[in-house]
Design an enzyme around this catalytic site. Structure first.
Site, mmCIF file in Angstrom:
data_model
loop_
_atom_site.group_PDB
_atom_site.id
_atom_site.type_symbol
_atom_site.label_atom_id
_atom_site.label_comp_id
_atom_site.label_asym_id
_atom_site.label_seq_id
_atom_site.Cartn_x
_atom_site.Cartn_y
_atom_site.Cartn_z
ATOM 1 N N CYS A 40 0.834 -1.211 0.000
ATOM 2 C CA CYS A 40 0.000 0.000 0.000
ATOM 3 C C CYS A 40 0.866 1.258 0.000
ATOM 4 O O CYS A 40 1.557 1.551 0.989
ATOM 5 C CB CYS A 40 -0.919 -0.038 1.225
ATOM 6 S SG CYS A 40 -1.751 1.512 1.580
ATOM 7 N N CYS A 43 -0.027 3.911 2.644
ATOM 8 C CA CYS A 43 0.376 3.443 3.983
ATOM 9 C C CYS A 43 1.815 3.854 4.289
ATOM 10 O O CYS A 43 2.161 4.155 5.432
ATOM 11 C CB CYS A 43 0.259 1.923 4.079
ATOM 12 S SG CYS A 43 -1.412 1.283 3.898
#
Length: 291
Positions: A40, A43
């Site tokens: 991600c 993230c």
């Protein structure tokens, strides 16, 4: 992205340890739960911000990181549909969440909105001169002398009324409040003192705190003793200890005596000066009522 061992306020959480490290931990300290994964991109932007703030806040909150690839059971329980997703857990309850890689300023605002503040470092605490707790009995003696020296200074009489309330001398405190001039009778402290008188009236013929403490220790479900102990704490100026007793009543039986626990909390919120403390316990009360 895994929590580093040199970050004491950041840790990876597993399904087996979730209840102890998140739910139980949140009873004392707010917990941010960060759902993330290696693949991600956002993230990787948000994660370092959260870890930086966890260190800066120095225990004002802890950061529990959940790798959604490894801990799919937790992700499913939280119904995670996209990452990063961050939940705030306080008092054993989910209180709020946000999705996406928010900038640092917005994360700070999110924390501030929920009363999460940095904890001073040890050296800052050492440098600060701690205020010694005031003995209300000694304070009443000091104020009586001040009134003798300046009998026309009504502010001393208001201060004496407040000190007397902490010693349990509600009748004399009420007489002093009744005699205040108009400009002081509407003072916020005087208004709150009158509200405290309502609590003090509940202590007429009540057992002393030590007896009530023993009763609660022997039977934690003795809500009558717990209520009176909370009232003692509130009248004595121990606001958080009072709120904790009323909150525990709510946890055990919210219907007890037509909602006495909720009523006591709301009445206590009106007389406590510490806005941060009141805000924290309002959220705890709301979390219990929403269960």
């Amino acid at each position: 992205m895994s929590a580093a061992i040199d970050k004491p306020h950041v840790f990876d959480v597993t399904t087996e340890r979730f209840e102890a490290e998140v739910l139980q931990k949140s009873l004392q300290t707010p917990v941010l739960v960060d759902f993330w994964a290696d693949w991600c991109g956002p993230c990787k932007t948000l994660g370092p911000i959260l870890e930086k703030l966890a260190g800066e806040y120095n225990g004002g909150f802890v950061l529990a990181k959940v790798d959604t690839e490894r801990e799919q059971q937790i992700a499913a329980a939280f119904q995670i549909r996209s990452i990063p997703t961050v939940f705030l857990v306080q008092g054993g309850q989910l209180v709020d969440a946000f999705q996406g890689a928010l900038p640092e300023g917005q994360v700070r605002e999110f924390l501030k909105h929920h009363g999460v503040e940095p904890v001073p470092a040890n050296d800052e605490i050492a440098d600060a001169a701690p205020a010694a707790p005031v003995d209300p009995h000694a304070e009443t003696m000091r104020l009586r002398k001040a009134i003798e020296a300046e009998p026309d200074k009504a502010e001393h009489k208001l201060d004496l009324a407040l000190a007397l309330l902490q010693t349990g001398a509600a009748h004399e405190a009420e007489q002093l409040l009744d005699a205040l001039p108009a400009n002081l009778s509407t003072d916020d402290r005087a208004v709150k003192a009158r509200a405290r008188l309502g609590f003090a009236g509940l202590l007429q013929n009540a057992p002393v705190p030590e007896v009530l403490e023993a009763a609660v220790a022997a039977d934690p479900g003795d809500l009558r003793a717990r209520h009176l102990l909370g009232v003692h704490r509130l009248v004595g100026g121990q606001s958080e200890a009072a709120l904790e007793q009323f909150l525990e009543m709510l946890r055990r039986d919210r219907a007890y005596e037509d909602g006495l626990a909720k009523k006591s909390l709301i009445d206590a919120f009106r007389v406590i000066d510490d806005e941060d403390l009141v805000g924290r316990y309002r959220r705890k009360m709301s979390s219990l009522l929403l269960v």
